[in-house]
Design a protein around this motif. Structure first.
Motif: not given
Length: 774
Positions: A123-131
């Motif tokens: 979840d944390e990874f997918l929430s980043k703008e860059s991802n």
């Protein structure tokens, strides 16, 4: 934050591959189960320096997950050479203690818990703008992220038609995001209009539905029609051009071209032109290839519109799905219908699924058919693969056995009655009324029980669906291929056609089964007066009556009371048995035909205000002008009733003039000088060129419209009437002209049919998807 339960095991593996590839800075590949030796993802099948084990256990207990991971440890110990890094990726939320236990299992291969990716890390990874690009690739994941589906179901997003929600959650969960789907998004984001074509059953409707919800995510409201009536759809659109709306017209030309009325192509073009003018409107259309082709042959106007290079509407052939995507669709249907493992074993045996996926007749609708419990349960498990192949070889027989052997007499009558009433959806109460009338005619069916409800219960989910459209319960076939089958089987059986006509309650039932022969039947019914014994779903009977009065000069005073209603209900342009008929044409004939005018005493009818109102509504500027000319030529125009009628028409003209679409009077060529000044000149030169164009258009309006209506000597009326036109020109002209002179993009999205959509698939690719347990 994200709901991974909507992803299949393969889809979750692909997601983890994308995430860890970026997180670790390496390109990870994934492998089919049974041959992975404890490896789901690795950077190299030979070296295996980095190994990832993926566990899609979102709905399972931690105990089950732990047991599965302990088995993976045994495979890991046998792995040569030993991997440098070993990761575990799971779709569950895990407690601190859970993570410690997993870490303990792989203690010899992990020096910290950073090698364990849980739902929280994903979840944390997918929430980043860059991802966001990775999230965007997983349509089913990000659409649910903001509870968009919940909003739709709770009606926070306006929908015109509850049917759009039918089976939405299942459709969504098992939808395959194809390259064609992504291409559609790109086209819509650029051009705002798309027409998706393809053979029956290739997924046009579900793709259109998912595209619609993609734009819901962007804050759009939905406009949707289930009856194919473009006029209904246009009326639902909000006047506010700034309001974001996505318009979905499913089966835009009908399931057969004969459903496209003569005026419908004009309405469709009008709708597309409206989308051109509104930057916040999206239009999604779909049609069968054969129906689309026939529509373009019959309608020159539609063909020219779609072929015009300036028109940003694209036709995407849904038949271009890749073998890998076909495999995903097949696997999702197997999951959706909970195919037993012993049945699936016959599909996996000797990699039989490759033959299925690569079969020339592969079609999602056939796959839907062969994975339905009611069908596969009729064959032995070890013969399931043969059943699928035989169905693919003879797809036209998909429904034949169901109707001839699987249905009783009452069920077939139920289905045939449904066919006679609609190609889409019809009120369940109306169907019951017609069904009961047919049973009474049959006379050989046991009526001591509620036959309608019994048949409905048996047929629901296998052949028909019953949903609430917001106004009441409606029913229709599960997919159009059932209608295709019934069309052939019923219309080739003259005895059944006769039975439907004999038992018909509504005139539409007769029209449906007679086709081109319907005109002769209606004329006979009009001459005999028996047409009044029938009902009409769409209130057609008054229109048929007024048509017969004018064109066949039928005299029957019983019809007099229907004239006003017929005038109200007829559209600007109707198609009566292949003849184009306008309301203005009917009124003109009614006024000119002295015998009919006197027989039905139209003069007396005109004294009633409601009749006069029906006489003048729904007429365009040209129609009103033509009728005024007739009225001016009549000897009784001085009588008060006709003076009042003429005044009403003149008021309509002023309203029409006020509502004129300026684009109708501007050609791109007229904007040439304005465009040059806009891009190359000073602001003063631009304003001057714009003023010249305004004057040209004003003169054109006066010449073409006002002189025609009011005559050359009514300068005072012309000047008064054009005050508001000039004001509108001042307010709107700049925006209208800019719409014409904005530069075209340097390039356009290519037609996906010209792209090579065959991905570089290998047997491994299909194995990864299909050689796994359900």
């Amino acid at each position: 934050m994200y709901d991974y339960t909507n992803l299949s095991a393969n889809e979750f593996e692909i997601l983890c591959s994308d995430i860890l590839s970026r997180e670790l800075g390496i390109d990870l590949r994934h492998f089919s189960p049974g041959r992975d030796g404890g490896v789901d993802l690795t950077e190299s099948p030979t070296e295996k320096k980095v190994v990832v084990q993926v566990k899609h256990y979102s709905k399972s207990t931690f105990s089950s997950l732990k047991t599965s991971l302990e088995k993976e440890l045994e495979k890991l110990k046998e792995m040569k050479p030993r991997p440098n890094e070993y990761y575990v990726c799971v779709s569950k939320d895990l407690t601190v203690d859970n993570i410690k236990e997993i870490r303990q299992i792989f203690n010899d291969y992990m020096d910290s818990d950073k090698y364990i990716f849980t739902k929280n890390e994903l979840d944390e990874f997918l929430s980043k703008e860059s991802n966001q690009d990775i999230l965007r690739k997983n349509f089913k994941l990000w659409l649910v992220a903001d509870k968009v589906l919940t909003q739709v179901i709770n009606r926070d997003v306006f929908i015109d038609g509850e049917v759009l929600l039918d089976n939405l959650e299942k459709d969504f969960k098992y939808f395959v995001q194809t390259k064609l789907f992504n291409s559609c998004i790109e086209i819509l984001e650029k051009s705002r209009k798309i027409l998706i074509s393809g053979d029956p059953g290739v997924g046009k409707s579900v793709t259109s539905k998912m595209l619609t919800f993609y734009f819901v995510k962007q804050g759009y409201q939905i406009r949707y029609t289930t009856n194919g009536e473009i006029s209904d759809l246009k009326r639902s659109l909000q006047d506010n051009r700034e309001l974001k709306e996505v318009i979905l017209l499913d089966d835009c030309f009908g399931q057969y071209y004969l459903k496209l009325k003569q005026w419908q192509d004009s309405e469709l073009i009008s709708l597309m032109n409206y989308i051109n003018l509104c930057e916040n409107k999206i239009l999604i259309l779909n049609s069968r290839v054969t129906v689309l082709n026939e529509a373009q042959v019959v309608s020159r106007k539609l063909r020219e519109y779609l072929e015009d290079d300036k028109v940003k509407i694209k036709t995407i052939n849904m038949n271009a799905i890749t073998p890998t995507e076909k495999a995903k669709i097949f696997y999702n249907h197997l999951l959706k219908n909970e195919i037993p493992n012993d049945y699936y074993a016959s599909v996996r045996k000797n990699k039989n699924y490759i033959t299925i996926v690569k079969h020339p007749n592969y079609n999602p609708r056939i796959i839907e058919y062969v994975t339905h419990q009611r069908r596969y349960s009729k064959v032995e498990a070890e013969k399931y693969y043969n059943f699928i192949i035989e169905t693919l070889k003879n797809p036209q027989e998909v429904w034949e056995e169901e109707f001839s052997q699987g249905l009783g007499v009452g069920d077939r009558v139920w289905m045939h009655t449904l066919f006679s009433l609609t190609d889409t959806l019809v009120s369940i109460d109306l169907l019951e009324e017609c069904f009961i009338n047919r049973l009474q005619m049959e006379g050989n069916i046991d009526n001591t029980t509620n036959k309608f409800e019994e048949c409905k219960k048996r047929l629901t989910s296998s052949l028909v669906k019953v949903v609430d459209d917001g106004k009441g319960m409606v029913t229709g076939v599960l997919n159009p291929s059932i209608n295709d089958y019934m069309k052939h089987s019923i219309l080739s059986n003259q005895l059944e056609v006769n039975n439907i006509i004999k038992a018909s309650v509504y005139i539409e039932q007769i029209e449906k089964v007679l086709g081109n022969a319907f005109e002769k039947e209606v004329n006979l019914m009009l001459e005999r007066g028996t047409i009044l014994e029938k009902k009409s779903i769409n209130d057609k009977i008054p229109v048929y009556i007024i048509f017969a009065l004018i064109n066949n000069r039928i005299r029957n005073l019983d019809y007099r009371k229907y004239i006003s209603e017929g005038l109200l209900k007829i559209n600007n342009l109707q198609d009566f048995f292949g003849t184009k008929l306008s309301k203005a044409g009917i009124i003109s004939k009614l006024l000119k035909d002295t015998e009919i005018f006197d027989f039905y005493n139209i003069k007396e009818l005109l004294e009633d205000y409601s009749f006069r109102r029906n006489f003048i509504t729904n007429l365009n500027l040209k129609n009103v002008t033509a009728i005024l000319e007739i009225l001016d030529s009549k000897e009784y125009t001085e009588e008060p009733i006709f003076e009042d009628l003429i005044d009403s028409y003149r008021s309509m003209i002023e309203n029409h003039v006020y509502d004129l679409d300026l684009l109708d009077y501007i050609e791109a060529e007229d904007c040439k000088d304005v465009a040059i000044a806009y891009y190359n000149g000073t602001n003063e030169e631009y304003e001057e060129a714009l003023e010249v164009l305004k004057n040209q258009i004003t003169e054109l309006l006066i010449e073409e419209i006002m002189s025609l209506i009011f005559g050359p000597n009514n300068d005072e009326i012309k000047e008064y009437t054009f005050e508001f036109i000039i004001d509108r020109l001042n307010d709107e002209m700049e925006d209208v002209v800019k719409w014409y002179i904005e530069p075209e993009p340097d390039d356009d999205y290519p037609d996906p049919r010209e792209d090579n959509f065959e991905d570089d698939y290998t047997l491994d690719t299909l194995d990864i998807i299909l050689d796994r347990d359900i």
